[in-house]
Write a protein that holds these residues in place. Structure first.
Motif, mmCIF file in Angstrom:
data_model
loop_
_atom_site.group_PDB
_atom_site.id
_atom_site.type_symbol
_atom_site.label_atom_id
_atom_site.label_comp_id
_atom_site.label_asym_id
_atom_site.label_seq_id
_atom_site.Cartn_x
_atom_site.Cartn_y
_atom_site.Cartn_z
ATOM 1 N N ALA A 295 -9.132 3.295 -13.303
ATOM 2 C CA ALA A 295 -7.695 3.126 -13.035
ATOM 3 C C ALA A 295 -7.087 4.417 -12.473
ATOM 4 C CB ALA A 295 -6.963 2.709 -14.302
ATOM 5 N N ASP A 296 -7.523 5.571 -12.968
ATOM 6 C CA ASP A 296 -7.029 6.851 -12.447
ATOM 7 C C ASP A 296 -7.470 7.049 -10.997
ATOM 8 O OD1 ASP A 296 -5.918 7.347 -14.914
ATOM 9 O OD2 ASP A 296 -7.308 8.981 -15.443
ATOM 10 N N LEU A 297 -8.709 6.718 -10.721
ATOM 11 C CA LEU A 297 -9.211 6.859 -9.345
ATOM 12 C C LEU A 297 -8.463 5.925 -8.398
ATOM 13 C CD1 LEU A 297 -13.033 7.136 -10.078
ATOM 14 C CD2 LEU A 297 -11.468 8.981 -9.419
ATOM 15 N N ARG A 298 -8.217 4.696 -8.860
ATOM 16 C CA ARG A 298 -7.494 3.732 -8.029
ATOM 17 C C ARG A 298 -6.074 4.229 -7.740
ATOM 18 N NH1 ARG A 298 -10.134 -0.178 -9.711
ATOM 19 N NH2 ARG A 298 -9.224 -0.307 -11.776
ATOM 20 N N ARG A 299 -5.386 4.729 -8.778
ATOM 21 C CA ARG A 299 -4.017 5.257 -8.584
ATOM 22 C C ARG A 299 -4.021 6.457 -7.638
ATOM 23 N NH1 ARG A 299 -3.541 4.035 -13.935
ATOM 24 N NH2 ARG A 299 -3.994 6.157 -14.623
ATOM 25 N N THR A 300 -5.001 7.330 -7.784
ATOM 26 C CA THR A 300 -5.095 8.497 -6.906
ATOM 27 C C THR A 300 -5.342 8.064 -5.468
ATOM 28 O OG1 THR A 300 -5.912 9.836 -8.745
ATOM 29 C CG2 THR A 300 -6.300 10.683 -6.523
ATOM 30 N N ALA A 301 -6.244 7.096 -5.280
ATOM 31 C CA ALA A 301 -6.519 6.587 -3.929
ATOM 32 C C ALA A 301 -5.259 5.972 -3.319
ATOM 33 C CB ALA A 301 -7.650 5.559 -3.971
ATOM 34 N N GLU A 302 -4.520 5.208 -4.120
ATOM 35 C CA GLU A 302 -3.282 4.598 -3.627
ATOM 36 C C GLU A 302 -2.257 5.670 -3.249
ATOM 37 O OE1 GLU A 302 -2.222 1.963 -6.810
ATOM 38 O OE2 GLU A 302 -3.805 0.517 -6.283
ATOM 39 N N LEU A 303 -2.136 6.713 -4.063
ATOM 40 C CA LEU A 303 -1.209 7.800 -3.765
ATOM 41 C C LEU A 303 -1.609 8.492 -2.459
ATOM 42 C CD1 LEU A 303 1.123 9.741 -4.397
ATOM 43 C CD2 LEU A 303 -0.486 11.056 -5.800
ATOM 44 N N LEU A 304 -2.884 8.804 -2.321
ATOM 45 C CA LEU A 304 -3.350 9.455 -1.089
ATOM 46 C C LEU A 304 -3.123 8.561 0.132
ATOM 47 C CD1 LEU A 304 -6.611 11.135 -2.402
ATOM 48 C CD2 LEU A 304 -4.495 12.284 -1.699
ATOM 49 N N ASP A 305 -3.348 7.256 -0.012
ATOM 50 C CA ASP A 305 -3.095 6.331 1.095
ATOM 51 C C ASP A 305 -1.618 6.305 1.466
ATOM 52 O OD1 ASP A 305 -5.774 5.695 1.314
ATOM 53 O OD2 ASP A 305 -5.597 3.765 0.265
ATOM 54 N N ARG A 306 -0.738 6.285 0.454
ATOM 55 C CA ARG A 306 0.708 6.284 0.730
ATOM 56 C C ARG A 306 1.132 7.581 1.414
ATOM 57 N NH1 ARG A 306 2.106 5.155 -4.814
ATOM 58 N NH2 ARG A 306 3.692 6.746 -4.586
ATOM 59 N N LEU A 307 0.605 8.711 0.928
ATOM 60 C CA LEU A 307 0.931 9.994 1.551
ATOM 61 C C LEU A 307 0.428 10.034 2.997
ATOM 62 C CD1 LEU A 307 0.142 12.368 -1.429
ATOM 63 C CD2 LEU A 307 2.391 12.042 -0.369
ATOM 64 N N SER A 308 -0.784 9.568 3.222
ATOM 65 C CA SER A 308 -1.340 9.533 4.581
ATOM 66 C C SER A 308 -0.484 8.663 5.483
ATOM 67 C CB SER A 308 -2.780 9.022 4.563
ATOM 68 O OG SER A 308 -3.603 9.890 3.829
ATOM 69 N N ALA A 309 -0.091 7.481 4.988
ATOM 70 C CA ALA A 309 0.746 6.580 5.782
ATOM 71 C C ALA A 309 2.093 7.235 6.096
ATOM 72 C CB ALA A 309 0.960 5.262 5.038
ATOM 73 N N GLY A 310 2.668 7.948 5.116
ATOM 74 C CA GLY A 310 3.941 8.636 5.352
ATOM 75 C C GLY A 310 3.826 9.707 6.414
ATOM 76 N N ILE A 311 2.719 10.437 6.397
ATOM 77 C CA ILE A 311 2.492 11.466 7.421
ATOM 78 C C ILE A 311 2.335 10.823 8.787
ATOM 79 C CG2 ILE A 311 0.820 13.186 8.247
ATOM 80 C CD1 ILE A 311 0.359 13.873 5.224
#
Length: 167
Positions: free
Chosen positions: A131-147
């Motif tokens: 669950a931690d890895l999934r949340r981290t991956a989702e956060l990184l994906d959101r940050l990448s999309a924002g950039i």
């Protein structure tokens, strides 16, 4: 934005860069060297993974994926063909259209790498809850999309998913 928040962002970006460097040099390059020796470079290996996951490619597609010029991509393909790791079939109407396919030797190499990678990563990530890895991956994906969303010509941007081929 307050200086304190800017420091947090700088710290985050520094940590992300260190993580990406660790993945590139420890997981990808070193593991590939352990499995393949000097047979292929990381860039050539990425090309083999691209072929394994997609259909016919043009030299332009290969160049964009590898982040190199068309002549450099053609040279990489030719070298892998000479090594017996790729089969290159040119289009009947247009030589720029090519179909690339793996050989038995390249399939064995990809399988050996994936098995070694899975063993290594299982040991590394065992202590982190999924669950931690999934949340981290989702956060990184959101940050990448924002950039990417704030980048001119975002549709022309390739985020170099490399051997972790993702949409």
């Amino acid at each position: 934005m307050p200086a304190r928040e800017l420091r947090v962002i700088d710290d985050f970006l520094g940590s992300a860069h260190v993580f990406a460097s660790a993945v590139n040099s420890v997981v990808e390059a070193r593991l590939l060297r352990d499995v393949a020796g000097d047979q292929v470079t990381v860039s050539q290996f990425k090309l083999l993974k691209l072929v394994a996951l997609t259909d016919a490619q043009t030299i332009g597609d290969v160049a964009a994926f590898l982040g190199v010029s068309d002549p450099a991509a053609s040279k990489a393909v030719d070298k892998l063909v000479r090594q017996g790791l790729l089969v290159r079939t040119e289009g009947e109407k247009d030589r720029r259209e090519i179909a690339l396919s793996l050989t038995r030797a390249s399939r064995r190499l990809l399988t050996a790498y994936d098995a070694a990678k899975n063993r290594k990563l299982a040991g590394i990530f065992r202590e982190f809850p999924p669950a931690d890895l999934r949340r981290t991956a989702e956060l990184l994906d959101r940050l990448s999309a924002g950039i990417v969303e704030r980048t001119p010509k975002a549709n022309e941007l390739c985020l170099q998913c490399g051997i972790y081929y993702r949409q």
